[in-house]
Design a protein around this motif. Structure first.
Motif, PDB file in Angstrom:
ATOM      1  N   UNK A   1       0.853  -1.190   0.000  1.00 29.69           N
ATOM      2  CA  UNK A   1       0.000   0.000   0.000  1.00 29.69           C
ATOM      3  C   UNK A   1       0.891   1.242   0.000  1.00 29.69           C
ATOM      4  N   UNK A   2       0.834   2.029  -1.041  1.00 30.54           N
ATOM      5  CA  UNK A   2       1.756   3.163  -1.199  1.00 30.54           C
ATOM      6  C   UNK A   2       1.726   4.124  -0.018  1.00 30.54           C
ATOM      7  N   UNK A   3       0.531   4.439   0.475  1.00 35.88           N
ATOM      8  CA  UNK A   3       0.427   5.440   1.537  1.00 35.88           C
ATOM      9  C   UNK A   3       0.769   4.871   2.919  1.00 35.88           C
ATOM     10  N   UNK A   4       0.779   3.551   3.048  1.00 37.56           N
ATOM     11  CA  UNK A   4       1.027   2.926   4.352  1.00 37.56           C
ATOM     12  C   UNK A   4       2.309   2.099   4.369  1.00 37.56           C
ATOM     13  N   UNK A   5       2.937   1.983   3.211  1.00 37.40           N
ATOM     14  CA  UNK A   5       4.056   1.059   3.061  1.00 37.40           C
ATOM     15  C   UNK A   5       5.189   1.288   4.057  1.00 37.40           C
ATOM     16  N   UNK A   6       5.634   2.527   4.208  1.00 41.42           N
ATOM     17  CA  UNK A   6       6.796   2.788   5.054  1.00 41.42           C
ATOM     18  C   UNK A   6       6.500   2.570   6.544  1.00 41.42           C
ATOM     19  N   UNK A   7       5.295   2.952   6.972  1.00 42.05           N
ATOM     20  CA  UNK A   7       4.915   2.685   8.364  1.00 42.05           C
ATOM     21  C   UNK A   7       4.849   1.178   8.590  1.00 42.05           C
ATOM     22  N   UNK A   8       4.242   0.457   7.631  1.00 40.52           N
ATOM     23  CA  UNK A   8       4.132  -0.999   7.740  1.00 40.52           C
ATOM     24  C   UNK A   8       5.511  -1.639   7.772  1.00 40.52           C
ATOM     25  N   UNK A   9       6.414  -1.147   6.937  1.00 39.03           N
ATOM     26  CA  UNK A   9       7.771  -1.708   6.887  1.00 39.03           C
ATOM     27  C   UNK A   9       8.487  -1.533   8.219  1.00 39.03           C
ATOM     28  N   UNK A  10       8.374  -0.364   8.786  1.00 41.88           N
ATOM     29  CA  UNK A  10       9.013  -0.121  10.085  1.00 41.88           C
ATOM     30  C   UNK A  10       8.395  -0.971  11.184  1.00 41.88           C
ATOM     31  N   UNK A  11       7.080  -1.169  11.112  1.00 37.91           N
ATOM     32  CA  UNK A  11       6.417  -1.999  12.119  1.00 37.91           C
ATOM     33  C   UNK A  11       6.863  -3.451  12.005  1.00 37.91           C
ATOM     34  N   UNK A  12       6.876  -3.990  10.784  1.00 36.80           N
ATOM     35  CA  UNK A  12       7.353  -5.359  10.578  1.00 36.80           C
ATOM     36  C   UNK A  12       8.785  -5.501  11.101  1.00 36.80           C
ATOM     37  N   UNK A  13       9.645  -4.576  10.728  1.00 36.96           N
ATOM     38  CA  UNK A  13      11.047  -4.641  11.129  1.00 36.96           C
ATOM     39  C   UNK A  13      11.191  -4.587  12.652  1.00 36.96           C
ATOM     40  N   UNK A  14      10.533  -3.626  13.279  1.00 32.89           N
ATOM     41  CA  UNK A  14      10.720  -3.431  14.718  1.00 32.89           C
ATOM     42  C   UNK A  14      10.149  -4.580  15.539  1.00 32.89           C
TER      43      UNK A  14
END
Length: 941
Positions: free
Chosen positions: A673-686
């Protein structure tokens, strides 16, 4: 008599020797049959100790090893890169600390001797350094001889020198002094520092000869001479400081000279120290030497009171404010009524900044005799000086200065009034608020506002009548200040008065302040039920347009009754009521408000209130302490209703605090999801990086995808951290999905029970299975990623059979208004982990879900009720190993390692492998996110 006495003494001595031998035999002589190597391995296996009791037992095991055994343990230390020394170092360090305790001197001696032997056998410098540091802890003169040879070793001289400093005996100092003549380079530096730290006066002459060497040696030598503080070193240190121009440079000569004078002062040679300080003050004049002058000034002031006053007062004529400020700081502890007058006279000729600094210092001194003089500055034309004098008078005079300060507020400008208010706020005294309240009616508006705020800050409930009297002040700002002060000054006793005020007030902003004051006043009561009834009573008699003001009061009290009233008001009220109700629910602190807010957000007709409801909902979820799994369920509900990108981003960010595998997998769904991708990526990583237990194909795929999409200034570092995590991830499939979200692949219809199926021939079983599969496709449907039971038909079973496993599954009972909610999950074909509608008390459902319902001998009921209400999602984490089952419901342990009995044949244990079934019991139920991790069984030898 003499002969008898001698016999008694001999008998006592014999008894002491026998007791000592017995203790020694107990410690040393109780040999066990294990080899030293085995005993050391057994000891290390118990480390690190889990508590003080075990640590003591471990230390006794080292004692029983004796010196030779302990030596074997020590020389087992390996060189860096050739093994892990952590446990041995832990054992050695712990023993060093243990033997330094009172009453352990014999073992201290043993450890010191053993460390000395170990140094001779160890070859690696790092390990030797570690053992030398142990001698720093346990060594006394018995360690000096073995430490001395290392003083010439470039790598080991520093720890050896430190150990000798710690021993701090005549022998250790002599060893350091002898080592100085033989050492070079870094070893020489270490010894010089150690001689300085040990204050070895005999070393002063030898070290003085080193002060002309390279910068590092010169610097260390000057420091050591300063620390030793032998009178003979004065000329050397003075010359070095003179050569440096009394400025800071590479050798730190000036700092050493000042330290030398300070040490002389402490050692009693005050005259010489004073002479040095005066000499420095006479020579140091440059602007960049203010720190040096300040240090010297301190030494001068420490010499005598008379000299201190002379030099400190004279410092006010110095051109640098920093130096003047330092002098004032030094003067503060020495102020007397006499010197206070002298300091006040300095104000006349000082610049404005120094005038303020002097007044501040006098204010901090609390010398009362100077009050009249400082009070004269109230009329100064300089605003900063007036403010400083007001503050100083308040500090010194406290309540006694209040009348004078109130007079200043009468005539002063707004800045003076603020200064007066701040001074009063710092005052202590029982009569302060009464005097302030009495003054308010006759003060000008600016002062009234400031003094009302003072009463509010001091929570002056006793002066509430004064505040009330200003609620009708003609000046708008004064009136608003009075209304604002209510919430800080009211108590529960003022509630009747406040409810009356609420009915009498018309201005919307004033009404809000009264509302807030009532909420504060109610917080003082422990009887919430009584408070709720009181609010409802007042609400019933209030005018229609003011009823909405009571909603926030009710939600501040919390409880189901209060929240229902507000929720009903939203559902049945006009737009004004709806707006007030959702605002009240959004600001409440009771977790029960979560359900009310999500219900509002779910209704299509409430679109205009969704954002506000979701914001309040998210605030409540964050504020309450939920298990990770329950927090995730709540946040997922918000994600289903909000359409606002900012809120969706907030939800994904908040999910990071719900650290569990389900949260990681859910966040991973938004990586495209373009608008949520970076937040989602950081959440998965953390989430992943916080717990190395996450592994398997699903986690690996999500992390690889996260690596490919994550952006930002730290992305390279983050990608590397994830790659490292993947590289260290253990092999294995991990959790896999049991349901693809679109059809019944991997599932089949139910044919009988495990025993019946086992007795069928292949042809009969195949025919029965084909028929069951047809029925299953009618009874179970995949809809929008959920697996739904349509209220008719039989259980749905996995095609695969499972042995030991961990299963994750979300479920919810759909309320069909029939009150028959009943389902479960069969483990290895056996009923069951129970799923209940807890309202069904007639069948015992009030105990909650997650128990092993069909158990007759072992525990069948859950440990506690952890269910969410009907139509709300729940999540199971089911762990089955052997015949034992553990169940977590919404993150709460409800079944703890309980044996699951064989329902089909009580004489048999549970089946070793069988299918998992979703029970069909006539109740509509939904499942989603079914994952399973198979646990390999340990094969017997």
């Amino acid at each position: 008599m003499h002969t008898i006495m001698i016999k008694k003494i001999c008998f006592i001595l014999l008894a002491v020797v026998m007791l000592h031998n017995a203790v020694f035999a107990q410690v040393q002589g109780n040999k066990d049959k294990r080899t030293i190597t085995t005993r050391i391995a057994d000891l290390l296996a118990q480390l690190p100790a889990k508590d003080a009791k075990q640590l003591k037992a471990n230390m006794q095991e080292i004692v029983q090893l004796g010196s030779d055994g302990y030596l074997t343990l020590i020389v087992g230390l390996t060189a860096p890169g050739k093994g892990n020394n952590a446990l041995r170092e832990y054992a050695i360090g712990s023993f060093s600390a243990y033997v330094t305790q009172p009453g352990q001197d014999s073992w201290r001696q043993m450890s010191a001797n053993t460390y000395c032997k170990a140094l001779a056998q160890l070859s690696d410098q790092q390990n030797k350094s570690f053992i030398i540091r142990q001698l720093e802890l346990v060594g006394k003169d018995d360690a000096v001889a073995c430490l001395q040879p290392y003083l010439t070793d470039v790598q080991l001289a520093d720890p050896a020198a430190r150990a000798l400093v710690k021993i701090n005996s005549k022998a250790s100092k002599a060893a350091l002094l002898n080592g100085l003549a033989k050492a070079n380079g870094a070893a020489q530096l270490a010894i010089v520092a150690a001689l300085g730290d040990s204050h070895t006066k005999e070393a002063a002459k030898a070290i003085a000869a080193l002060t002309t060497g390279d910068h590092e040696l010169s610097k260390m030598s000057l420091y050591a001479l300063a620390n030793i503080a032998d009178p003979s070193s004065e000329a050397v240190l003075a010359a070095a400081a003179e050569k440096a121009g009394f400025k800071y440079e590479k050798t730190n000569a000036v700092a050493a000279y000042l330290l030398y004078a300070e040490r002389l002062m402490k050692n009693g040679d005050r005259v010489q120290a004073n002479k040095i300080a005066k000499n420095i003050l006479g020579k140091v004049k440059a602007n960049d030497q203010v720190h040096t002058r300040t240090a010297a000034l301190k030494l001068v002031t420490d010499f005598s009171s008379a000299q201190s006053d002379e030099y400190l007062l004279a410092a006010m004529s110095n051109s640098q404010f920093q130096y003047r400020a330092a002098a004032l700081k030094l003067a503060l502890p020495k102020i007397t009524p006499v010197t206070a007058e002298l300091w006040f006279k300095k104000i006349a000729n000082a610049d404005p900044a120094t005038q303020v600094a002097i007044v501040n210092m006098l204010g901090d001194s609390k010398v009362k005799s100077i009050l009249p003089a400082i009070s004269t500055l109230f009329k100064s034309k300089d605003q900063s000086l007036r403010t400083a004098s007001i503050t100083a008078v308040g500090n010194i005079g406290q309540e006694g200065a209040l009348d004078g300060l109130l007079k200043v507020a009468t005539k002063g400008d707004p800045t003076d009034i603020v200064a007066v208010a701040n001074a009063i706020l710092r005052m202590k005294g029982d009569g302060i608020t009464a005097k302030v309240a009495a003054f308010i009616p006759k003060a000008k508006p600016e002062a009234q506002i400031a003094l009302i705020n003072v009463l509010a800050s001091k929570a002056a409930n006793s002066q509430l009548n004064t505040i009330y009297s200003q609620l009708k002040n003609k000046n708008t700002e004064v009136r608003k200040a009075a209304f604002a002060a209510l919430k800080q000054t009211v108590t529960g006793e003022n509630l009747p008065q406040l409810f009356t005020l609420l009915k009498e007030t018309s201005d919307p902003s004033d009404l809000t302040k009264v509302q807030d004051a009532i909420i504060v006043a109610m917080k003082g009561s422990n009887d919430k039920t009584q408070q709720v009834d009181l609010v409802l009573q007042q609400m019933a008699s209030a005018p229609e347009d003011k009823k909405v003001l009571f909603y926030k009061m009710l939600t501040s009290l919390g409880g189901k009754k209060s929240l229902k009233v507000v929720s009903d008001a939203f559902n049945t009220g006009n737009e004004l009521a709806k707006k007030a109700a959702v605002a009240a629910l959004s600001s409440c602190t009771d977790a029960d408000g979560i359900q009310e807010l999500i219900e509002i957000a779910r209704q299509p007709a409430n679109a205009v209130y969704v954002n506000q409801a979701v914001s309040g909902y998210l605030r409540l979820v964050k504020a309450n302490n939920y298990p990770a799994e329950q927090r995730l369920l709540l946040l997922r509900e918000a994600m289903t209703v909000t359409k606002k990108t900012a809120q969706q981003q907030q939800i994904l960010k908040d999910i990071e605090q719900a650290k569990c595998l389900n949260a990681l997998l859910f966040a991973g769904k938004y990586l495209d999801n373009d608008s949520l991708q970076q937040i989602a990526a950081n959440t998965v990583m953390n989430i992943a990086l916080a717990d190395k237990s996450y592994n398997g194909i699903l986690v690996k795929d999500l992390l690889n995808k996260t690596i490919s999409v994550i952006k930002g200034p730290d992305s390279e570092y983050q990608q590397e951290a994830m790659r490292k995590y993947l590289a260290e991830m253990p092999q294995g499939e991990g959790f896999v999905s049991m349901f693809n979200g679109t059809d019944l692949t991997g599932w089949k219809g139910l044919v009988g029970n495990p025993i019946k199926r086992a007795n069928m021939d292949a042809k009969t079983l195949a025919a029965a299975q084909e028929k069951a599969d047809v029925e299953a496709r009618e009874s179970w449907k995949a809809v929008s990623g959920e697996l739904l039971f349509m209220s008719h038909g039989d259980n749905l079973a996995t095609v695969k059979k499972y042995g030991d496993f961990e299963m994750l599954v979300d479920w919810k009972i759909i309320d069909d208004k029939k009150g028959q909610g009943d389902a479960g999950i069969y483990l290895r074909g056996t009923p069951q982990v129970q799923i209940w509608d807890t309202a069904r008390v007639k069948v015992g459902a009030q105990v909650g879900s997650g128990g092993l319902y069909n158990n007759k001998i072992n525990q069948s009921k859950p440990l506690k009720v952890a269910d969410n209400k009907l139509d709300e999602w729940n999540t199971f984490r089911i762990l089955m190993k052997g015949d034992r089952v553990t169940v977590y419901l919404n993150g709460i342990l409800v079944t703890d390692n309980i044996i699951l009995e064989n329902f089909w044949d009580k004489n048999l244990p549970i089946f070793a492998e069988e299918q998992i079934e979703l029970q069909a019991h006539g109740s509509p139920i939904a499942y989603r996110d079914l994952y399973i991790r198979e646990i390999p069984r340990i094969k017997p030898f």
